[in-house]
Structure formats: C-alpha cells, structure tokens
Design an enzyme around this catalytic site. Structure first.
Site, PDB file in Angstrom:
ATOM      1  N   GLY A  46       0.861  -1.226  -0.027  1.00 18.18           N
ATOM      2  CA  GLY A  46      -0.021   0.162  -0.122  1.00 18.18           C
ATOM      3  C   GLY A  46       0.770   1.199  -0.015  1.00 18.18           C
ATOM      4  N   GLN A  51       2.863  10.273   1.150  1.00 19.01           N
ATOM      5  CA  GLN A  51       4.245   9.284   1.149  1.00 19.01           C
ATOM      6  C   GLN A  51       5.040   9.618  -0.020  1.00 19.01           C
ATOM      7  OE1 GLN A  51       2.325   5.402   2.203  1.00 19.01           O
ATOM      8  NE2 GLN A  51       4.315   5.061   3.140  1.00 19.01           N
ATOM      9  N   CYS A  91       5.864  -0.056   7.082  1.00 15.39           N
ATOM     10  CA  CYS A  91       5.580   1.266   6.158  1.00 15.39           C
ATOM     11  C   CYS A  91       6.692   1.497   5.320  1.00 15.39           C
ATOM     12  CB  CYS A  91       5.277   2.193   7.026  1.00 15.39           C
ATOM     13  SG  CYS A  91       4.611   3.581   6.110  1.00 15.39           S
ATOM     14  N   LEU A  92       6.445   1.704   4.169  1.00 18.40           N
ATOM     15  CA  LEU A  92       7.558   2.125   2.931  1.00 18.40           C
ATOM     16  C   LEU A  92       8.233   3.241   3.473  1.00 18.40           C
ATOM     17  CD1 LEU A  92       6.125   1.273  -0.101  1.00 18.40           C
ATOM     18  CD2 LEU A  92       7.513  -0.086   0.978  1.00 18.40           C
ATOM     19  N   HIS A 133      -4.381   1.187   7.406  1.00 17.54           N
ATOM     20  CA  HIS A 133      -2.961   1.844   7.651  1.00 17.54           C
ATOM     21  C   HIS A 133      -2.920   2.893   6.454  1.00 17.54           C
ATOM     22  CE1 HIS A 133       1.348   1.456   7.640  1.00 17.54           C
ATOM     23  NE2 HIS A 133       1.363   2.328   6.686  1.00 17.54           N
ATOM     24  N   GLU A 134      -3.334   2.670   5.292  1.00 18.64           N
ATOM     25  CA  GLU A 134      -3.545   3.876   4.347  1.00 18.64           C
ATOM     26  C   GLU A 134      -4.212   4.830   4.597  1.00 18.64           C
ATOM     27  OE1 GLU A 134      -1.006   3.732   2.616  1.00 18.64           O
ATOM     28  OE2 GLU A 134      -0.518   1.411   2.913  1.00 18.64           O
ATOM     29  N   HIS A 137      -2.904   7.440   7.211  1.00 19.30           N
ATOM     30  CA  HIS A 137      -1.917   8.345   6.381  1.00 19.30           C
ATOM     31  C   HIS A 137      -2.616   9.522   5.888  1.00 19.30           C
ATOM     32  CE1 HIS A 137       2.174   6.276   6.246  1.00 19.30           C
ATOM     33  NE2 HIS A 137       1.487   5.192   5.789  1.00 19.30           N
TER      34      HIS A 137
HETATM   35 CO    CO Z   1       2.563   3.421   5.617  1.00 16.60          CO
END
Ligand code: CO
Length: 161
Positions: A46, A51, A91-92, A133-134, A137
């Site tokens: 995701g 991000q 998380c990226l 999670h997304e 964000h």
């Molecule tokens: Co993330």
C-alpha cells in the site's frame, strides 16, 4: 508512469492531514499510476499520497502483487468494521521498522474511483489492515503512533531468519 520518491520518517508531510480530491483529471490519473508503480517497485502492499509528497486523499493498495490488481482509493472512508486482528506492520516510509498493531479484522470502505464514481469495497485480514493503515496516512497518522509496541532489533533479525 514514473517512480516517485518516497518520503521517509521524520518528514513533516507524514503527519499532516490531507485534503479531499475535487478534480478527477489527468493529473490525478498520473498520480495514481505513479503511486502504483512506486509501490510495486518498493515491494509494498500500500501507498498513500502524502508518502510521495502529495497532501491529497489518495491511496493505492495491492495485497496480492502477483495478480497486479491495484485498488485505487480516492477520498476513502471506513464505513463499517468488526473484529480484531493483532499483527506485525511496517511502512515504506519507515524502512526496517516494524510494530505490533491491532486493527479490525474486517473493514468496509466507501471511496471514489479515478473518475469520481463512488464504490464500496470490503476486506478482511491483510486487506483490512492495509485499508486502515493507508487511510490513517491521509489523516497524518503513521503506524508507529498506533502500534502497541515496536519490534526490537533482535526480533526483526529473528523475523528475517
Ligand atoms: Co505506510
């Protein structure tokens, strides 16, 4: 399509609240295409617009990369949830960091597609976790904030075998 730079831990943009998308134009389509490519390249499941430095309510999710079926979410909202799951989350934007995060086991999301059409989508387990999670964000909430605890270096080493 192009790979975008992923914003990392410590950047203020990750804790800002995103604005709604109002224009479903070519620029949005390019953003969605780029986000999917960036997510796949980084082996993520995701990615949210902040991000990649964009404070708009846009996210992409792909929990089964082999199928290459990207879920595009514009202005998503969780409209129902139930159950609970506890699991490891990363998380990226936080490479090498993992936390134990409780999430609902089932989530129903209402969102718009890239053309502004409303739709609903349900997910359980990993997909439910990814939705939460997304969407977090988009409200400037990162997983470290909602984690019960972060994994230690030793635990991460063990996890990686
Ligand atoms: Co993330």
């Amino acid at each position: 399509m192009a790979i975008r730079n992923i914003v990392k831990d410590g950047d203020d943009i990750l804790v800002k609240k995103c604005r709604n998308v109002v224009k479903f134009d070519k620029k949005l389509h390019t953003l969605l295409d780029d986000m999917a490519e960036t997510m796949h390249r980084a082996n993520g499941v995701g990615l949210a617009a902040p991000q990649v430095g964009i404070l708009r309510r846009v996210a992409v999710i792909d929990t089964i990369p082999e199928q290459n079926q990207v879920i595009e979410l514009v202005n998503p909202k969780i409209i129902a949830y139930s159950g609970e799951q506890e699991g490891c989350e990363g998380c990226l934007s936080f490479p090498g960091q993992w936390g134990i995060v409780k999430r609902p086991n089932y989530v129903k999301v209402k969102a718009q597609d890239r053309f502004g059409e409303e739709f609903e989508i349900e997910g359980k387990e990993l997909l439910a976790r990814a939705f939460c999670h997304e969407i977090d964000h988009l409200d400037g909430v990162v997983f470290k904030e909602v984690a019960d605890r972060m994994l230690t270096k030793k635990e991460i080493e063990e996890m990686n075998g």
